[in-house]
Design a protein around this motif. Sequence first.
Motif, short mmCIF file in Angstrom:
data_model
loop_
_atom_site.label_atom_id
_atom_site.label_comp_id
_atom_site.label_asym_id
_atom_site.label_seq_id
_atom_site.Cartn_x
_atom_site.Cartn_y
_atom_site.Cartn_z
N CYS A 152 0.84 -1.19 0.00
CA CYS A 152 0.00 0.00 0.00
C CYS A 152 0.88 1.25 0.00
O CYS A 152 2.02 1.23 0.49
CB CYS A 152 -0.90 -0.02 1.23
N PHE A 153 0.36 2.34 -0.53
CA PHE A 153 1.14 3.58 -0.56
C PHE A 153 1.53 4.03 0.85
O PHE A 153 2.54 4.70 1.03
CB PHE A 153 0.37 4.69 -1.29
N VAL A 154 0.75 3.65 1.87
CA VAL A 154 1.10 4.06 3.23
C VAL A 154 2.32 3.29 3.75
O VAL A 154 2.95 3.71 4.73
CB VAL A 154 -0.09 3.85 4.20
N ASP A 155 2.63 2.17 3.11
CA ASP A 155 3.78 1.37 3.52
C ASP A 155 4.98 1.55 2.60
O ASP A 155 6.05 1.01 2.86
CB ASP A 155 3.41 -0.12 3.55
N GLU A 156 4.79 2.31 1.54
CA GLU A 156 5.88 2.55 0.59
C GLU A 156 6.93 3.47 1.22
O GLU A 156 6.59 4.48 1.82
CB GLU A 156 5.32 3.17 -0.69
N SER A 157 8.18 3.10 1.06
CA SER A 157 9.25 3.92 1.65
C SER A 157 10.11 4.62 0.59
O SER A 157 10.83 5.56 0.92
CB SER A 157 10.15 3.05 2.54
N ARG A 158 10.02 4.18 -0.66
CA ARG A 158 10.81 4.80 -1.73
C ARG A 158 9.93 5.03 -2.95
O ARG A 158 9.80 4.13 -3.80
CB ARG A 158 12.00 3.91 -2.10
N ASP A 170 -0.66 13.74 8.06
CA ASP A 170 -0.54 12.37 7.57
C ASP A 170 -1.89 11.67 7.54
O ASP A 170 -2.18 10.89 6.63
CB ASP A 170 0.44 11.58 8.44
N ILE A 171 -2.71 11.93 8.54
CA ILE A 171 -4.04 11.33 8.57
C ILE A 171 -4.87 11.81 7.39
O ILE A 171 -5.53 11.01 6.71
CB ILE A 171 -4.75 11.65 9.90
N ARG A 172 -4.85 13.11 7.12
CA ARG A 172 -5.60 13.64 5.98
C ARG A 172 -5.08 13.05 4.68
O ARG A 172 -5.86 12.67 3.80
CB ARG A 172 -5.48 15.17 5.94
N THR A 173 -3.76 13.01 4.55
CA THR A 173 -3.16 12.49 3.32
C THR A 173 -3.59 11.05 3.08
O THR A 173 -3.95 10.66 1.97
CB THR A 173 -1.63 12.57 3.39
N TYR A 174 -3.56 10.25 4.14
CA TYR A 174 -3.95 8.85 4.02
C TYR A 174 -5.39 8.73 3.52
O TYR A 174 -5.67 8.01 2.54
CB TYR A 174 -3.81 8.14 5.37
N HIS A 175 -6.32 9.41 4.15
CA HIS A 175 -7.73 9.25 3.79
C HIS A 175 -8.05 9.79 2.40
O HIS A 175 -8.80 9.16 1.65
CB HIS A 175 -8.61 9.92 4.85
N PHE A 176 -7.47 10.94 2.06
CA PHE A 176 -7.77 11.49 0.74
C PHE A 176 -7.15 10.66 -0.38
O PHE A 176 -7.79 10.41 -1.40
CB PHE A 176 -7.31 12.96 0.66
N LEU A 177 -5.92 10.21 -0.19
CA LEU A 177 -5.29 9.39 -1.23
C LEU A 177 -5.99 8.04 -1.36
O LEU A 177 -6.19 7.54 -2.47
CB LEU A 177 -3.81 9.19 -0.93
N ARG A 178 -6.36 7.44 -0.24
CA ARG A 178 -7.07 6.16 -0.33
C ARG A 178 -8.39 6.33 -1.07
O ARG A 178 -8.78 5.48 -1.88
CB ARG A 178 -7.32 5.58 1.07
N ALA A 179 -9.09 7.42 -0.80
CA ALA A 179 -10.37 7.66 -1.48
C ALA A 179 -10.16 7.80 -2.98
O ALA A 179 -10.92 7.22 -3.78
CB ALA A 179 -11.03 8.93 -0.92
N TYR A 180 -9.12 8.54 -3.39
CA TYR A 180 -8.87 8.71 -4.82
C TYR A 180 -8.53 7.39 -5.50
O TYR A 180 -8.85 7.18 -6.67
CB TYR A 180 -7.76 9.73 -5.05
N HIS A 181 -7.89 6.48 -4.77
CA HIS A 181 -7.60 5.16 -5.34
C HIS A 181 -8.88 4.36 -5.58
O HIS A 181 -8.88 3.40 -6.36
CB HIS A 181 -6.67 4.38 -4.41
#
Length: 244
Positions: A152-158, A170-181
């Motif tokens: 998942c993008f939340v676990d990607e390090s590079r 980070d919380i906002r980024t996670y929810h908005f990016l997951r929604a767009y996916h």
Amino acid sequence: MITNASDAETLVWDENCRLNLANYITGRTEKIAIIAKGCDSRNIVNHIIENKISREQLVIIGVPCKGMVDKNNPEQLQANCATCTHRNPVIYDELCADLVEEQKDVDRYEDVRKVEAMDTQEKWAFFEDLLSGCTRCYACKNACPLCYCPTCFVDESRPQWVGKGTDPIDIRTYHFLRAYHCAGRCTDCGACEAACPQNIKVRNFTKKLEKDCYELYGWEAGLTVDQRPPLDSFKLDDPEKFIM
């Protein structure tokens, strides 16, 4: 999950079976049977379209559904079921019961329009309050049949897209990016909200994108295996009003 016919009597299906069983077919190589209500069957269609499983691998046992009860109030339906217009499975090999009447004249996007009508500051406050209880437990991601990426993008390090802590950004980024996916793919099955231990209305993100896909492209996810989703196809007459 069972592997012997003699264990079938241990299976339960009732108005509390909120989670989407399509979440469990990702990456399977054997032939399997799966029980599917309307939204589950639409996610199975998504999996077939996205080449996560072949139709030939599946025996789909369709279950017409009048909705799951809310986990916090068994006297009412959970929110997505109250406005569901695809209660019957769209794809199946066997049907467990007679088809039910589909709901008509329901306003699926009333809650979305309320947010759209807010000014910028009101929207900011709305989403700040919405996410205030999030602990980044990833229950919504783990319950979602669309979140099947090996990493998942939340676990990607590079590169690292988002931090691992509970910083508000980070919380906002996670929810908005997951929604767009999930854009153009979400069937509004409600598994994300059903799984959330903090009772966060996660559908406020995906429901807006579902509305946009419907209004811009006339698209509802998972209704047919014969049509590609609008966001992975191209047409010369695609609407371009969003391009400034």
